[in-house]
Write a protein that holds these residues in place. Structure first.
Motif, short mmCIF file in Angstrom:
data_model
loop_
_atom_site.label_atom_id
_atom_site.label_comp_id
_atom_site.label_asym_id
_atom_site.label_seq_id
_atom_site.Cartn_x
_atom_site.Cartn_y
_atom_site.Cartn_z
N ARG A 18 0.48 -1.26 -0.21
CA ARG A 18 0.20 0.25 0.07
C ARG A 18 0.92 1.10 0.07
N PRO A 19 0.44 2.69 -0.64
CA PRO A 19 1.36 3.47 -0.74
C PRO A 19 1.28 3.85 0.50
N ALA A 20 3.09 5.03 0.98
CA ALA A 20 3.11 5.23 2.17
C ALA A 20 2.13 6.68 2.71
N THR A 21 1.68 7.49 1.46
CA THR A 21 1.11 8.46 1.45
C THR A 21 -0.59 8.08 0.81
N ALA A 22 -1.19 8.85 0.91
CA ALA A 22 -2.68 8.44 0.24
C ALA A 22 -2.99 8.54 -1.34
N ALA A 23 -2.00 9.58 -1.90
CA ALA A 23 -1.86 9.97 -2.99
C ALA A 23 -0.89 9.19 -3.20
N GLY A 24 -0.09 8.11 -2.55
CA GLY A 24 1.29 7.82 -3.23
C GLY A 24 0.13 6.51 -4.35
N PRO A 25 1.50 5.95 -5.10
CA PRO A 25 0.52 4.57 -5.63
C PRO A 25 1.20 3.28 -4.73
N TRP A 26 0.05 2.59 -5.55
CA TRP A 26 0.30 0.91 -5.36
C TRP A 26 1.36 0.25 -6.02
N VAL A 27 1.79 -0.84 -5.13
CA VAL A 27 3.65 -1.44 -5.53
C VAL A 27 2.97 -2.47 -5.36
N LEU A 28 2.58 -3.12 -7.15
CA LEU A 28 2.88 -4.89 -6.54
C LEU A 28 3.99 -5.69 -7.21
N ILE A 29 4.23 -6.54 -7.01
CA ILE A 29 5.95 -6.91 -6.89
C ILE A 29 5.68 -8.23 -7.60
N HIS A 30 6.76 -8.78 -8.40
CA HIS A 30 6.02 -10.38 -9.29
C HIS A 30 7.67 -11.02 -8.55
N ARG A 31 7.04 -12.11 -7.56
CA ARG A 31 8.90 -12.41 -7.79
C ARG A 31 8.83 -13.83 -8.46
N PHE A 32 10.11 -14.45 -8.87
CA PHE A 32 10.54 -15.45 -10.11
C PHE A 32 11.63 -16.15 -9.17
N ARG A 33 11.80 -17.08 -8.91
CA ARG A 33 12.97 -17.95 -8.54
C ARG A 33 14.24 -17.94 -9.56
N ASP A 34 14.33 -17.20 -10.37
CA ASP A 34 15.67 -17.28 -10.87
C ASP A 34 15.30 -16.04 -12.65
N GLN A 35 16.35 -15.73 -12.62
CA GLN A 35 16.92 -14.28 -14.02
C GLN A 35 15.31 -14.37 -14.72
#
Length: 139
Positions: A18-35
């Motif tokens: 969730r954003p640090a501030t009300a106007a900040g962006p939400w961040v979605l991170i996808h994790r993968f096993r390797d490069q």
């Protein structure tokens, strides 16, 4: 987007922050096993605010026999306590009602309490072969 990412080989999960501030962006991170898996996912998941990360250490499941013993340790505790406390109270119930009640209770306790606890306590033993394989031979 998470459904699409989860279909890729090597996908380890997502994190939504969730954003640090009300106007900040939400961040979605996808994790993968390797490069390699991250690159394949990045080609299809890229966007103006998309980030994919690769897990630095490979995630390998413990051997099934170790998981079976860990599950046995968890099931044994739940069965002893559950049957010891609830067995006398449920004795008058019909067999199907007793089994359904205990199965629901036991599976819920296994999922949310015992499996995470046993896996945490036994993590070094469960993943011993995986960590030594990554570290290489000792001198």
């Amino acid at each position: 987007m998470t459904d699409t990412a989860s279909a890729f080989p090597g996908h380890l999960g997502d994190g939504l922050f969730r954003p640090a501030t009300a106007a900040g962006p939400w961040v979605l991170i996808h994790r993968f096993r390797d490069q390699e898996a991250a690159r394949a996912g990045r080609r299809h998941l890229s966007g103006p605010h998309c980030s994919t990360t690769a897990h630095d250490t490979p995630t390998t499941a413990p051997p099934r026999w170790k998981m079976a013993l860990a599950a046995f340790a968890a099931v044994l505790r739940i069965s002893l306590i559950g049957n010891g406390l609830l067995g006398p109270a449920l004795r008058a119930w019909p067999l199907v009602a007793r089994v359904l009640t205990l199965a629901l209770l036991f599976s819920t306790l296994m999922t949310y309490l015992m499996t995470p606890a046993v896996t945490l306590v036994l993590r070094r033993w469960l993943y011993a072969a995986t960590s030594t394989a990554r570290e290489g031979p000792t001198r």
